[in-house]
Design an enzyme around this catalytic site. Structure first.
Site, PDB file in Angstrom:
ATOM      1  N   GLN A 210      -2.331   4.018   3.151  1.00 57.22           N
ATOM      2  CA  GLN A 210      -2.500   2.797   2.371  1.00 57.22           C
ATOM      3  C   GLN A 210      -3.406   1.849   3.160  1.00 57.22           C
ATOM      4  O   GLN A 210      -3.034   1.384   4.238  1.00 57.22           O
ATOM      5  CB  GLN A 210      -1.158   2.122   2.093  1.00 57.22           C
ATOM      6  CG  GLN A 210      -1.315   0.913   1.161  1.00 57.22           C
ATOM      7  CD  GLN A 210      -0.045   0.115   1.029  1.00 57.22           C
ATOM      8  OE1 GLN A 210       0.377  -0.549   1.971  1.00 57.22           O
ATOM      9  NE2 GLN A 210       0.574   0.168  -0.149  1.00 57.22           N
TER      10      GLN A 210
ATOM     11  N   TYR B  42      -1.449  -9.966  -1.134  1.00 58.40           N
ATOM     12  CA  TYR B  42      -2.371  -9.663  -0.043  1.00 58.40           C
ATOM     13  C   TYR B  42      -3.815  -9.792  -0.548  1.00 58.40           C
ATOM     14  O   TYR B  42      -4.052 -10.186  -1.692  1.00 58.40           O
ATOM     15  CB  TYR B  42      -2.066  -8.282   0.538  1.00 58.40           C
ATOM     16  CG  TYR B  42      -0.696  -8.225   1.159  1.00 58.40           C
ATOM     17  CD1 TYR B  42      -0.317  -9.156   2.136  1.00 58.40           C
ATOM     18  CD2 TYR B  42       0.250  -7.285   0.758  1.00 58.40           C
ATOM     19  CE1 TYR B  42       0.958  -9.132   2.703  1.00 58.40           C
ATOM     20  CE2 TYR B  42       1.523  -7.260   1.314  1.00 58.40           C
ATOM     21  CZ  TYR B  42       1.869  -8.184   2.279  1.00 58.40           C
ATOM     22  OH  TYR B  42       3.121  -8.170   2.828  1.00 58.40           O
TER      23      TYR B  42
ATOM     24  N   ARG C 283      -2.540   0.147  -5.685  1.00 60.53           N
ATOM     25  CA  ARG C 283      -1.229  -0.483  -5.870  1.00 60.53           C
ATOM     26  C   ARG C 283      -1.404  -1.950  -6.256  1.00 60.53           C
ATOM     27  O   ARG C 283      -2.139  -2.692  -5.603  1.00 60.53           O
ATOM     28  CB  ARG C 283      -0.399  -0.383  -4.586  1.00 60.53           C
ATOM     29  CG  ARG C 283       1.074  -0.733  -4.829  1.00 60.53           C
ATOM     30  CD  ARG C 283       1.910  -0.631  -3.570  1.00 60.53           C
ATOM     31  NE  ARG C 283       3.273  -0.249  -3.903  1.00 60.53           N
ATOM     32  CZ  ARG C 283       4.340  -0.557  -3.169  1.00 60.53           C
ATOM     33  NH1 ARG C 283       4.204  -1.252  -2.045  1.00 60.53           N
ATOM     34  NH2 ARG C 283       5.541  -0.165  -3.531  1.00 60.53           N
TER      35      ARG C 283
ATOM     36  N   GLY D  88      11.757   4.367  -1.774  1.00 64.81           N
ATOM     37  CA  GLY D  88      11.598   3.570  -0.570  1.00 64.81           C
ATOM     38  C   GLY D  88      12.761   3.683   0.381  1.00 64.81           C
ATOM     39  O   GLY D  88      12.890   4.650   1.126  1.00 64.81           O
ATOM     40  N   ARG D  89      13.662   2.684   0.349  1.00 62.23           N
ATOM     41  CA  ARG D  89      14.732   2.608   1.341  1.00 62.23           C
ATOM     42  C   ARG D  89      15.626   3.844   1.360  1.00 62.23           C
ATOM     43  O   ARG D  89      16.145   4.223   2.414  1.00 62.23           O
ATOM     44  CB  ARG D  89      15.576   1.362   1.095  1.00 62.23           C
ATOM     45  CG  ARG D  89      14.882   0.057   1.452  1.00 62.23           C
ATOM     46  CD  ARG D  89      15.649  -1.127   0.902  1.00 62.23           C
ATOM     47  NE  ARG D  89      15.670  -1.116  -0.538  1.00 62.23           N
ATOM     48  CZ  ARG D  89      16.690  -1.522  -1.286  1.00 62.23           C
ATOM     49  NH1 ARG D  89      17.786  -1.984  -0.726  1.00 62.23           N
ATOM     50  NH2 ARG D  89      16.615  -1.490  -2.610  1.00 62.23           N
TER      51      ARG D  89
END
Length: 384
Positions: free
Chosen positions: A114, A186, A234, A351-352
């Site tokens: 990424q 971002y 993304r 993810g987690r």
């Protein structure tokens, strides 16, 4: 909170479709599960070491079809704030990534980096390159306060080239494609959002104009890496300082945001949400109140999508982080299966659940749900 032992066998019913192969250009995936990009900061001086290679290898060995790495800084000295985040430039960092890629490929996985530039969220006094001012489209923080340097047209030319350099290095290292981080407030997202992009040149104003620079980055990368190297983008509605923020208020606006990216060469859109099952436009009359953001993205663009957001867990990450231990219980994936069967997405990023349990994908397929390892904050402190 539900314990793993309380999950019934029905969890695995209907999951077979998620284990179908997926192929697109340079991506050849054995199933529809991806590892979501999650910043870990275990790369001192920006160099991913053997522990990082083993961390990603274990997830690939545990059944993940596609590893999307944590964000890795592009060559701009103002790209990020932490010296422990990996970089995708420099001999040592690239050698480290080559070890990671080889490790993932050895166990049958695919992997993309990424590419990350945080823009103004880097702040005024970052640990990495503190003498370099932070940059953004209009010199504004996410809250609208002045900070850092507004990018000039000459700056944009250089920035575009830094993205291209990072993409070419990713291709040379042996990655199977790449993802551009254009979400969460971002840098690329700062161009997209009307709160942070107040430019009066061709890069500001209307939604298509605000999408212009991210689309130019995509187009420049596509020209450099060729037609067959997969590009994932993304994006998100929410920002790190506002979970209510929206790039698009309607499906038509969502099409205006995303179409320039697709036209420029994006192959897959990664729709970042905190809870994948929530409808994207449920409060809007005359729309389908069922479709999540990935579903709407696929509907308005026609390209494959990745869904993400608390898959396999019973709390979204922000709620978990507000608790002392950050614990999240195991949850079924019935809604994920239903979304897949409706054709809302092509890949599901976990993810987690994968931070705590590297074998989550294989355990799910085998019906070993009683062996799932629930997530808590201790798992964030090491590269398990």
């Amino acid at each position: 909170m539900t314990s793993a032992n309380e999950i019934v066998d029905s969890r695995t019913q209907g999951v077979d479709g998620l284990y179908e192969p997926f192929e697109l250009k340079s991506l050849h995936l054995r199933n529809r599960f991806a590892m979501a990009p999650m910043t870990r900061q275990f790369s001192p001086e920006g160099v991913p070491g053997e522990d990082v290679a083993e961390y990603y290898r274990r997830r690939a060995a545990g059944g993940v079809g596609l590893i999307i790495t944590e964000g890795t800084y592009i060559p701009d000295p103002a790209a990020g704030e932490s010296p422990r985040v990996p970089r995708i430039y420099g001999q040592d960092s690239l050698a480290g990534w080559r070890r990671v890629v080889d490790a993932v490929h050895e166990v049958g996985g695919a992997i993309v980096p990424q590419l990350w530039h945080v823009g103004v969220t880097r702040g005024e006094r970052p640990d990495l390159n503190p003498d370099v001012p932070s940059v953004s489209p209009s010199g504004l923080t996410l809250d609208g306060d002045p900070l850092g340097h507004e990018l000039s047209s000459e700056d944009l030319d250089q920035l575009r080239q830094w993205y291209v350099d990072a993409a070419l290095d990713a291709q040379r290292v042996g990655f199977d494609g790449l993802e551009l981080h254009g979400a969460h407030g971002y840098l690329l997202d700062q161009f997209m959002w009307e709160r942070t992009n107040l430019r009066t040149d061709s890069y500001g104003g209307s939604i298509p104009s605000r999408s212009k620079f991210p689309a130019e980055v995509v187009a420049a990368i596509r020209a450099a890496v060729g037609p067959d190297f997969a590009i994932i983008y993304r994006f998100s509605q929410w920002k790190s300082n506002s979970y209510r923020a929206r790039l698009a208020q309607t499906p038509a606006e969502l099409a205006d945001v995303l179409t320039p990216l697709v036209d420029a060469g994006v192959d897959i859109l990664h729709a970042s949400t905190r809870r994948h099952w929530l409808p994207a436009f449920e409060d809007l009359p005359g729309t389908d109140g069922v479709l999540g953001l990935a579903g709407w993205t696929k509907k308005v663009t026609g390209v494959p999508t990745i869904t993400v957001g608390s898959i396999g867990l019973d709390t979204e990450f922000t709620s978990a982080l507000r608790t002392k231990d950050g614990a999240a219980g195991v949850a079924d994936i019935d809604r994920l299966v239903q979304q897949y069967e409706r054709g809302e997405f092509d890949l599901a990023a976990v993810g987690r659940a994968l931070i705590s349990d590297p074998e989550w994908v294989n355990k799910l397929r085998a019906g070993r749900t009683d062996e799932f390892i629930p997530f808590d904050n201790t798992h964030r402190k090491t590269l398990h």
